[in-house]
Motif scaffolding. Structure first.
Motif, PDB file in Angstrom:
ATOM      1  N   LEU A  82     -97.787  19.004 -81.831  1.00  0.00           N
ATOM      2  CA  LEU A  82     -98.461  18.185 -81.458  1.00  0.00           C
ATOM      3  C   LEU A  82     -99.589  17.685 -82.509  1.00  0.00           C
ATOM      4  N   ALA A  83     -99.948  18.381 -82.945  1.00  0.00           N
ATOM      5  CA  ALA A  83    -101.122  18.359 -84.366  1.00  0.00           C
ATOM      6  C   ALA A  83    -100.333  17.233 -85.172  1.00  0.00           C
ATOM      7  N   TYR A  84     -99.287  17.386 -85.548  1.00  0.00           N
ATOM      8  CA  TYR A  84     -98.661  16.647 -86.532  1.00  0.00           C
ATOM      9  C   TYR A  84     -98.343  15.146 -86.377  1.00  0.00           C
ATOM     10  N   MET A  85     -98.657  14.745 -85.068  1.00  0.00           N
ATOM     11  CA  MET A  85     -98.245  13.407 -84.477  1.00  0.00           C
ATOM     12  C   MET A  85     -99.257  12.321 -85.046  1.00  0.00           C
ATOM     13  N   ARG A  86    -100.372  13.026 -85.297  1.00  0.00           N
ATOM     14  CA  ARG A  86    -101.414  11.731 -85.623  1.00  0.00           C
ATOM     15  C   ARG A  86    -101.146  10.900 -86.751  1.00  0.00           C
ATOM     16  N   LYS A 142     -89.857   5.584 -74.913  1.00  0.00           N
ATOM     17  CA  LYS A 142     -89.844   6.213 -73.592  1.00  0.00           C
ATOM     18  C   LYS A 142     -90.542   7.510 -74.015  1.00  0.00           C
ATOM     19  N   VAL A 143     -91.711   7.685 -72.868  1.00  0.00           N
ATOM     20  CA  VAL A 143     -92.478   8.965 -72.854  1.00  0.00           C
ATOM     21  C   VAL A 143     -92.313   9.926 -71.697  1.00  0.00           C
ATOM     22  N   MET A 169    -104.588  10.930 -78.554  1.00  0.00           N
ATOM     23  CA  MET A 169    -104.002  10.742 -79.698  1.00  0.00           C
ATOM     24  C   MET A 169    -102.586  10.557 -79.274  1.00  0.00           C
ATOM     25  N   PHE A 170    -101.863  11.593 -78.674  1.00  0.00           N
ATOM     26  CA  PHE A 170    -100.391  11.484 -78.123  1.00  0.00           C
ATOM     27  C   PHE A 170    -100.121  10.070 -77.505  1.00  0.00           C
ATOM     28  N   ARG A 215     -98.776   8.464 -86.660  1.00  0.00           N
ATOM     29  CA  ARG A 215     -97.527   8.055 -86.393  1.00  0.00           C
ATOM     30  C   ARG A 215     -97.467   7.084 -85.311  1.00  0.00           C
ATOM     31  N   THR A 216     -96.551   6.114 -85.496  1.00  0.00           N
ATOM     32  CA  THR A 216     -95.961   5.076 -84.516  1.00  0.00           C
ATOM     33  C   THR A 216     -94.581   5.563 -84.338  1.00  0.00           C
ATOM     34  N   LEU A 217     -94.166   5.781 -83.113  1.00  0.00           N
ATOM     35  CA  LEU A 217     -92.720   6.236 -82.534  1.00  0.00           C
ATOM     36  C   LEU A 217     -91.913   5.155 -82.018  1.00  0.00           C
TER      37      LEU A 217
END
Length: 306
Positions: free
Chosen positions: A203-207, A241-242, A231-232, A209-211
């Motif tokens: 999760l810490a590596y998601m900062r 989709k999340v 942040m997520f 990014r736009t997915l």
């Protein structure tokens, strides 16, 4: 030297033609002295099997692969698909919801761009999210699947751990991996990871990014803090989709419920109509029947403490 290419339309065809751990094509290579290469066309979302060898042997192998593919098609037509089927695994097993709440969960995933599934262990939150992600991938609705979870056991400071990123985080993502192994088999799951079709990210590596065009699963969300959750939630882009899963009775953070991002979003996001919350309980447990009794016993014990 002759070459021939065969296009496979979906993951089920890949599993039927290649076999578990590529058993079918490895055997054909040995018998007919040909080379068989497999790859995915990410633009078409289809799979390509290339056969290389003498013309006669290439023809023999291609005929056999067509036979395997048609066998899959014929078997599918003989057995009408259950409308509740979420995904069909590489072994032909149908993944279906086992309770009303699970069915509501699947319907929510199909109809909402963000779904938050909350419930105790064993209720199928993660397993059904993975099945839904593979169904969307197979249907061409997304191009990739992204798996993430907070790695609080390592403080999310993973640099000191040995190995590459996958090797660092894999011990913490085992429940997600188990679901993929059941549905894809080990070899296809490995290919998906290598090709970037399935991406594993702490999760810490998601900062930052736009997915886009992705199915994103945040597992063990009860162990996010408020800042991580915010942040997520703001990472996902168009055509994505999340699904967020968690168990608010198993929070491992210091400070417990006060600091859990999953607990907080129940109030923060409850008024947004395009976000769906699904609650599962011990009646939805699909593990050993004792798990349901254990969950009820702990709930009773917790209530008596209050």
């Amino acid at each position: 030297m002759a070459k021939r290419k065969i296009i496979l339309d979906d993951n089920n065809e890949v599993m039927m033609v290649l076999g578990e751990n590529d058993r079918n094509i490895r055997q054909l290579e040995r018998i007919h002295s040909v080379k068989i290469n497999c790859s995915q066309d990410s633009n078409l979302n289809k799979y390509m099997v290339e056969i290389i060898g003498s013309e006669s042997n290439v023809n023999k192998v291609s005929d056999k692969l067509f036979e395997l593919r048609n066998k899959k098609t014929n078997n599918s037509s003989d057995t009408p698909e259950n409308p509740d089927t979420v995904y069909r695994t590489y072994t032909g097993r149908r993944i279906v919801p086992m309770s009303k709440n699970q069915k509501d969960y699947i319907e929510a995933i199909r109809n909402y761009d963000m779904v938050i599934g909350i419930g105790p262990a064993g209720t199928g939150k993660t397993f059904l999210a993975v099945a839904s992600a593979l169904a969307e991938l197979t249907a061409g609705k997304v191009n990739r699947i992204i798996l993430t979870r907070p790695v609080i056991e390592a403080g999310e400071r993973l640099g000191f751990l040995p190995g590459d990123l996958y090797e660092k985080v894999s011990p913490y993502l085992t429940p997600l991996f188990d679901a993929f192994y059941v549905m894809l088999g080990t070899e296809q799951f490995r290919r998906y990871r290598e090709d970037g079709v399935v991406e594993i990210v702490p999760l810490a590596y998601m900062r930052g990014r736009t997915l886009e065009n992705a199915f994103i699963i945040l597992d063990e969300a009860q162990n996010t803090v408020s800042e991580q959750m915010k942040m997520f939630l703001t990472r996902f882009g168009p055509n994505s989709k999340v699904v967020i899963t968690g168990d608010i009775t198993q929070i491992d953070l210091d400070g417990k419920e006060r600091s859990s991002g999953l607990v907080l979003i129940r109030g923060i996001l409850s008024g947004i109509k395009d976000i769906k919350f699904i609650w599962l309980s011990e009646v939805d447990v699909v593990r050993h029947k004792l798990v349901r009794d254990i969950i009820k016993a702990y709930e009773k014990w917790d209530n008596n403490k209050k």
